[in-house]
Design a protein around this motif. Sequence first.
Motif, short mmCIF file in Angstrom:
data_model
loop_
_atom_site.label_atom_id
_atom_site.label_comp_id
_atom_site.label_asym_id
_atom_site.label_seq_id
_atom_site.Cartn_x
_atom_site.Cartn_y
_atom_site.Cartn_z
N VAL A 17 15.40 -15.51 53.08
CA VAL A 17 14.07 -14.94 52.84
C VAL A 17 13.62 -14.19 54.09
O VAL A 17 13.65 -14.74 55.20
N TRP A 41 -2.31 -9.91 47.68
CA TRP A 41 -1.90 -11.33 47.69
C TRP A 41 -2.17 -11.97 49.06
O TRP A 41 -2.73 -13.06 49.14
N GLN A 45 -4.89 -15.02 50.00
CA GLN A 45 -4.50 -16.32 50.57
C GLN A 45 -5.27 -16.64 51.84
O GLN A 45 -5.17 -17.76 52.36
N THR A 56 3.50 -17.47 51.98
CA THR A 56 4.68 -17.04 51.21
C THR A 56 4.23 -16.08 50.12
O THR A 56 3.19 -16.28 49.48
N VAL A 57 5.00 -15.01 49.93
CA VAL A 57 4.67 -13.96 48.97
C VAL A 57 5.67 -14.04 47.82
O VAL A 57 6.88 -13.94 48.04
N PRO A 58 5.21 -14.22 46.59
CA PRO A 58 6.14 -14.34 45.46
C PRO A 58 6.70 -13.00 45.04
O PRO A 58 6.06 -11.95 45.19
N GLY A 59 7.90 -13.05 44.49
CA GLY A 59 8.52 -11.87 43.93
C GLY A 59 8.71 -12.04 42.43
O GLY A 59 8.03 -12.86 41.79
N GLY A 62 8.69 -15.44 40.34
CA GLY A 62 8.00 -16.46 41.11
C GLY A 62 8.73 -16.93 42.34
O GLY A 62 8.20 -17.74 43.11
N ALA A 63 9.96 -16.48 42.56
CA ALA A 63 10.69 -16.87 43.77
C ALA A 63 10.04 -16.25 45.00
O ALA A 63 9.34 -15.22 44.91
N ILE A 64 10.25 -16.85 46.15
CA ILE A 64 9.66 -16.32 47.39
C ILE A 64 10.38 -15.02 47.76
O ILE A 64 11.60 -15.00 47.97
N ALA A 65 9.61 -13.95 47.84
CA ALA A 65 10.18 -12.66 48.21
C ALA A 65 10.17 -12.45 49.71
O ALA A 65 11.06 -11.80 50.28
#
Length: 465
Positions: A17, A41, A45, A56-59, A62-65
């Motif tokens: 990541v 986003w 937060q 953490t920024v989702p991609g 929903g996985a962490i991008a």
Amino acid sequence: MQDHTRLNFADANDGAVPLWALGADALGGWLDTQSDDVRVWVEAQGFKANAGAVCTVPGAGGAIAMALAGLGDAKSQARERFAMASVATKLPAGTYQITSEHTAKELDEHALGWLLSQYTFETYRTQPPHDARLVCPDGVDRDRIEAIAAGEALTRDLINTPASDMGPDKLEAAARALAKSHGAKINVVTGDALLEQNFPMIHTVGRASATPPRLIDITWGTGGPTLVLVGKGVCFDTGGLNIKPGASMGLMKKDMGGSATVLGLAHMIMALDLKLQLRVLIPAVENSIDGNAYRPQDILTSRKGLTVEINNTDAEGRLVLADALALADETPPDLMICMATLTGAARVAVGPDISPFFTGDVLFADALREGARQVCDPVWELPFHDPYERLIEPGIADLDNAPKGGFAGTITAALFLRRFVTNTPRFAHFDIYGWQPTAAPGRPKGGVGMGARAILASLPKALNL
């Protein structure tokens, strides 16, 4: 000692990541380069890039991008080391790779702080693991950082282990294990053999313990300049017949912090295969109470022939160190360094976070200060103040182990030790604490190495390696 495999970098960056480590002043400019979705986003937060903050920024799916790590503003960065260590303990499990640009010094600090954050002491209780792993940043010397982290972990393990499991015999076992792992030689003189081989003060201090005193002697390397590390190995200090009050005895498992630190430093030196000849000397004793304990007003004759009047049996560390220093001084090395948890006066002077040191060697002092800045391991020089020599001269003997009055206790202890180093021009003494009283980034409450990283960084310049 414990298995500390988590104190290594992740081996591959496939699927790592991206991690953006940002100071508070850099966050706005970074957001301007991102998509509207990312900017909205991050702002939602409440991420302000405060020191140790994580976002953490989702991609897709929903996985962490990507992840953001806060380094704080200039004031917070000046007040606290290893902001990345706080980040590492907060991120979700996974593998991360620093993407943002940093100086070489900053990357080294981030990488080491991350590894140090993975340390837990689990000999007696399993601790929750920190499962966020870091890919070694480009430009960082992986072997060096991992060797430093492993040496620091060894130091912490040794100090954290209570005297019931870390007496002089167990400290010897740890030294033997270290020597074996690096192909070093080790010799140990134990019990009454100390008298036969002329280490009388080590024997005297440790003879009241159920575990015999000993002198541990490790040698490694075949070429290059010679370096001797001497570490105080008082595995528990009751104070002897001048017994400590209970509150003062509570942390005395750490009174072997000097030996723990030199063993950790020795691991760093040997693991990195520095081109020098290393010797490590550790007088390992317990200062206990029994019918044969040494007494106030006793006069001891040291290995060097100097006589010492005992005015406090709780000033025992300088006694055992004196015999070890005298041995090393008989074949003068290019540089001799002594490390000890020696005086409470040092803590009053500089607190628990700074390693005070004494030396008459300007080259080493300058190299040490430069190294300390490079590796975030603060040190401060105190003086061998010659006019205070009279304070350690009782008249009835050559030396007094505990001068009355209480003034300049750190300096008088250093002057006492210097009396046993007469043939080695380049000598330094560190009066360290060896304990982290409250948790800080990369440094949980408990045993901690002090000064070792600064010394390691100083050696190339100090010894012309």
